[in-house]
Design a protein around this motif. Structure first.
Motif, PDB file in Angstrom:
ATOM      1  N   SER A 287       0.820  -1.213   0.000  1.00 28.30           N
ATOM      2  CA  SER A 287       0.000   0.000   0.000  1.00 28.30           C
ATOM      3  C   SER A 287       0.852   1.261   0.000  1.00 28.30           C
ATOM      4  CB  SER A 287      -0.944  -0.001   1.205  1.00 28.30           C
ATOM      5  OG  SER A 287      -0.213  -0.025   2.417  1.00 28.30           O
ATOM      6  N   ASN A 288       2.054   1.195   0.574  1.00 30.81           N
ATOM      7  CA  ASN A 288       2.906   2.392   0.636  1.00 30.81           C
ATOM      8  C   ASN A 288       3.926   2.435  -0.494  1.00 30.81           C
ATOM      9  OD1 ASN A 288       4.518   0.280   1.515  1.00 30.81           O
ATOM     10  ND2 ASN A 288       5.551   1.462   3.111  1.00 30.81           N
ATOM     11  N   GLN A 289       3.732   1.662  -1.535  1.00 30.21           N
ATOM     12  CA  GLN A 289       4.663   1.670  -2.661  1.00 30.21           C
ATOM     13  C   GLN A 289       4.632   3.031  -3.340  1.00 30.21           C
ATOM     14  OE1 GLN A 289       4.149  -1.634  -5.287  1.00 30.21           O
ATOM     15  NE2 GLN A 289       5.564  -0.898  -6.824  1.00 30.21           N
ATOM     16  N   ALA A 296      -0.143   5.895  -1.615  1.00 30.83           N
ATOM     17  CA  ALA A 296       0.848   6.838  -2.133  1.00 30.83           C
ATOM     18  C   ALA A 296       0.337   8.276  -2.142  1.00 30.83           C
ATOM     19  CB  ALA A 296       1.295   6.420  -3.539  1.00 30.83           C
ATOM     20  N   PHE A 297      -0.970   8.438  -2.308  1.00 35.22           N
ATOM     21  CA  PHE A 297      -1.568   9.778  -2.312  1.00 35.22           C
ATOM     22  C   PHE A 297      -2.755   9.815  -1.356  1.00 35.22           C
ATOM     23  CE2 PHE A 297       0.462   9.003  -6.394  1.00 35.22           C
ATOM     24  CZ  PHE A 297       1.318  10.097  -6.488  1.00 35.22           C
ATOM     25  N   ALA A 298      -2.605   9.133  -0.225  1.00 33.64           N
ATOM     26  CA  ALA A 298      -3.650   9.093   0.794  1.00 33.64           C
ATOM     27  C   ALA A 298      -3.332  10.090   1.895  1.00 33.64           C
ATOM     28  CB  ALA A 298      -3.777   7.683   1.375  1.00 33.64           C
ATOM     29  N   TYR A 315       1.050  18.866  -0.503  1.00 29.92           N
ATOM     30  CA  TYR A 315       1.418  17.603   0.137  1.00 29.92           C
ATOM     31  C   TYR A 315       1.539  16.461  -0.870  1.00 29.92           C
ATOM     32  CZ  TYR A 315       1.253  19.132   4.986  1.00 29.92           C
ATOM     33  OH  TYR A 315       1.533  19.736   6.186  1.00 29.92           O
ATOM     34  N   GLU A 316       1.631  16.773  -2.151  1.00 27.52           N
ATOM     35  CA  GLU A 316       1.803  15.748  -3.180  1.00 27.52           C
ATOM     36  C   GLU A 316       2.881  16.194  -4.153  1.00 27.52           C
ATOM     37  OE1 GLU A 316      -2.780  13.976  -3.264  1.00 27.52           O
ATOM     38  OE2 GLU A 316      -2.046  15.236  -4.913  1.00 27.52           O
ATOM     39  N   HIS A 317       3.854  15.316  -4.382  1.00 27.09           N
ATOM     40  CA  HIS A 317       4.975  15.720  -5.234  1.00 27.09           C
ATOM     41  C   HIS A 317       4.636  15.670  -6.711  1.00 27.09           C
ATOM     42  CE1 HIS A 317       6.480  11.577  -6.455  1.00 27.09           C
ATOM     43  NE2 HIS A 317       5.578  11.282  -5.532  1.00 27.09           N
ATOM     44  N   ASN A 325      -2.822   6.724 -10.749  1.00 22.35           N
ATOM     45  CA  ASN A 325      -3.270   6.514  -9.380  1.00 22.35           C
ATOM     46  C   ASN A 325      -4.333   7.558  -9.029  1.00 22.35           C
ATOM     47  OD1 ASN A 325      -3.415   5.373  -6.825  1.00 22.35           O
ATOM     48  ND2 ASN A 325      -1.212   5.396  -6.492  1.00 22.35           N
ATOM     49  N   GLU A 326      -4.774   7.561  -7.772  1.00 19.73           N
ATOM     50  CA  GLU A 326      -5.795   8.504  -7.367  1.00 19.73           C
ATOM     51  C   GLU A 326      -5.544   8.999  -5.951  1.00 19.73           C
ATOM     52  OE1 GLU A 326      -9.486   6.442  -7.544  1.00 19.73           O
ATOM     53  OE2 GLU A 326      -8.970   5.020  -5.971  1.00 19.73           O
ATOM     54  N   ARG A 327      -6.065  10.177  -5.670  1.00 26.30           N
ATOM     55  CA  ARG A 327      -5.976  10.765  -4.338  1.00 26.30           C
ATOM     56  C   ARG A 327      -7.048  10.158  -3.441  1.00 26.30           C
ATOM     57  NH1 ARG A 327      -6.512  15.514  -5.994  1.00 26.30           N
ATOM     58  NH2 ARG A 327      -4.270  15.819  -6.208  1.00 26.30           N
ATOM     59  N   ARG A 328      -6.682   9.902  -2.182  1.00 33.28           N
ATOM     60  CA  ARG A 328      -7.645   9.378  -1.220  1.00 33.28           C
ATOM     61  C   ARG A 328      -7.568  10.195   0.064  1.00 33.28           C
ATOM     62  NH1 ARG A 328      -5.809   4.573   0.567  1.00 33.28           N
ATOM     63  NH2 ARG A 328      -7.831   4.010   1.428  1.00 33.28           N
ATOM     64  N   VAL A 329      -8.716  10.480   0.633  1.00 31.49           N
ATOM     65  CA  VAL A 329      -8.799  11.168   1.923  1.00 31.49           C
ATOM     66  C   VAL A 329      -9.272  10.153   2.951  1.00 31.49           C
ATOM     67  CG1 VAL A 329      -9.913  12.982   3.245  1.00 31.49           C
ATOM     68  CG2 VAL A 329      -9.245  13.405   0.870  1.00 31.49           C
TER      69      VAL A 329
END
Length: 537
Positions: A287-289, A296-298, A315-317, A325-329
């Motif tokens: 999950s942290n790959q 990665a974008f959580a 907070y995202e490079h 991929n996708e952003r997750r909150v």
């Protein structure tokens, strides 16, 4: 101008040497097709002549209509005292029918004298003869200099002599291999720079990850002039694995502006590729790959989410969509109001400050009792509807019962009985079903009771089931948390249940999974959650 950096994938050979990895021939063909579609330059199909599976692969891969990639057969230099025409390994490489052969030879004098047990001059002749013979047979030859960096540090003159033998015999590239994975980036870059001064053909790099710097080493080698990077998807491989070509490709394309994977088009599908290989290799996702992991974008901390709401790059490079991929909150006891706002935007209740506070307070309260919503977003959606007063259960539990019988049975017989009232005040269904364990029996009984009314549940299935003890100090009376992952043809979702009784915790998670499916198909939950976090104010 951007330089084209060749990506050479050895997932099917070096990656398959990883513990627990076992590809079928069909798996290898499917991965080959996807790598080609994304624009990988070389695909190492296997060790020629080493086993029946690789032999079948090389036969069947010729049937694929590959558009981009060159298939490489891997093999060693000739044996000592045997001419290349009689060497079984070289003949096996030729018999694969590939246009490209990758030959591995010894660089480190220690390996030559103590492992191969030949003299230094014979090893050089083995390299020269093998490369020259394959070249004379019309093959493209790539030379992998095994243990190159250890060999260079021990005896630089001899290490250079070995690679120059391959160059003079017709190799088109010298690949410097950090086989033990023990060289650090600065030292590696210095050696690649020095070697480049002595050779007249391009250099490549092949790094193992024993010091956790294989990707960094690969990037430094490119900075020093290497034009080819070898590695595996997700970094799988022997011991600590290989350089992860997913991260290598993303860094080269996005961070360094280099030309990889068809001008970067393939980079947009790296997340899909990563998960595809995980599935076929029967491995759990990391999950942290970096770049492609689910986390990665959580964003979990309230301050982080507040900043991401305003400006995603704070907070995202990179934009996660660049790699597919996708952003997750996430929502947890660390959440602030920003998390709740981002997660509830689709319900159009973010204007209600009092309701936002109620949701946050309830999340903190439940997580203190052992619930966890960051990994169970479907249960969170249902919790929001309950607190907002918009939740109407699709069925009402009257009672359930689970029994396990062992008398006279070779295997325990598990049976579940459920009694439900459909749609609040609808018909009552009383059903019994067997299963492979209590949760499976409950699932079967629930489906039996509900599918006559809710036919869409037939397309839903359980993917994973996890149990965790929360307060282990209580012994067998400890509270447990159950997380159930479910899927249909469109989506995957997770639900959670907590109780001192593992069956009750499982029931709660299972009921949430079914309720979420029914609400999702009506369009009331499950819509993308990232839009709010993606839009700066």
């Amino acid at each position: 101008m951007a330089m084209h950096i060749q990506l050479y994938d050895t997932t099917l050979r070096d990656g398959s040497q990883g513990e627990g990895v076992n590809f079928s021939v069909q798996d290898k063909l499917l991965i080959t097709k996807m790598l080609d579609d994304l624009g990988f330059d070389f695909i190492e199909g296997g060790f020629a002549g080493s086993n029946e599976k690789d032999t079948e692969y090389f036969s069947r891969v010729q049937e694929l209509d590959l558009k981009h990639a060159q298939i490489c057969a891997f093999g060693m230099t000739r044996r000592r005292g045997v001419g290349p025409e009689e060497d079984a390994g070289l003949q096996a490489m030729l018999s694969t029918g590939t246009t490209c052969c990758t030959v591995v030879g010894k660089t480190w004098d220690l390996h030559v004298t103590e492992v191969l047990r030949v003299d230094l001059e014979e090893n050089v002749a083995m390299i020269r003869d093998s490369v020259g013979f394959l070249k004379s047979q019309g093959r493209r030859v790539l030379y992998d200099a095994e243990h190159f960096f250890d060999g260079y540090k021990a005896n630089p003159e001899y290490a250079l002599e070995t690679v120059l033998a391959a160059q003079d015999a017709g190799a088109e590239i010298i690949v410097c291999c950090d086989t033990n994975g023990g060289t650090l980036p600065d030292e590696l870059a210095e050696i690649v720079t020095n070697v480049q001064k002595s050779v007249s053909i391009p250099l490549g790099i092949h790094c193992h990850n024993d010091c956790d710097v294989a990707v960094a080493n690969s990037l430094r080698a490119v900075d020093a002039g290497a034009v080819q990077v070898q590695g595996t998807i997700n970094g799988i491989g022997e011991r600590c694995g290989n350089a992860d070509l997913v991260s290598v490709a993303a860094n080269l394309a996005i961070k360094k502006g280099q030309d990889v994977l068809q001008g970067g088009e393939g980079v947009k599908h790296l997340t899909e590729l990563s998960r595809y290989v995980y599935e076929l290799s029967n491995m759990n996702f990391r999950s942290n790959q970096p770049f492609v992991g689910r986390s990665a974008f959580a964003h979990k901390g309230g301050m982080h989410v507040h900043a991401v709401n305003r400006l995603a790059s704070s907070y995202e490079h990179i934009d996660p969509e660049l790699v597919g991929n996708e952003r997750r909150v996430l929502v947890s006891e660390l959440s602030g109001r920003s998390n709740i706002v981002a997660k509830t935007t689709k319900f159009r209740i973010d204007h209600d400050q009092e309701l936002m506070k109620k949701i946050l307070d309830r999340v903190v309260e439940l997580e203190n009792e052992g619930w966890q919503f960051e990994a169970s977003e479907a249960s969170f959606d249902l919790l929001v509807k309950k607190i907002a007063g918009t939740y109407e259960p699709k069925f009402r539990q009257i009672h359930y019962r689970v029994s396990v019988e062992t008398a006279g049975q070779k295997e325990p017989l598990t049976e579940a009985t459920v009694k439900l009232q459909i749609d609040g005040d609808g018909p009552i269904r009383h059903e019994v079903a067997e299963g492979d364990g209590p949760v499976n029996a409950l699932d079967n009984a629930l489906r039996k009771a509900l599918i006559p009314t809710y036919g869409n549940l037939a397309g839903m299935h359980l993917v994973d089931y996890k149990v965790r003890v929360i307060n282990s100090s209580e012994g067998t009376a400890a509270r447990v948390r159950v997380v159930i992952e479910s899927a249909d043809e469109h989506d995957v979702w997770s639900t959670v249940g907590v109780s001192e009784n593992v069956i009750e915790a499982s029931w709660l998670a299972l009921v949430d999974a079914i309720e979420f499916k029914l609400y999702k198909d009506e369009g009331e939950v499950g819509a993308p959650l990232e839009e709010a976090a993606a839009s700066p104010e």
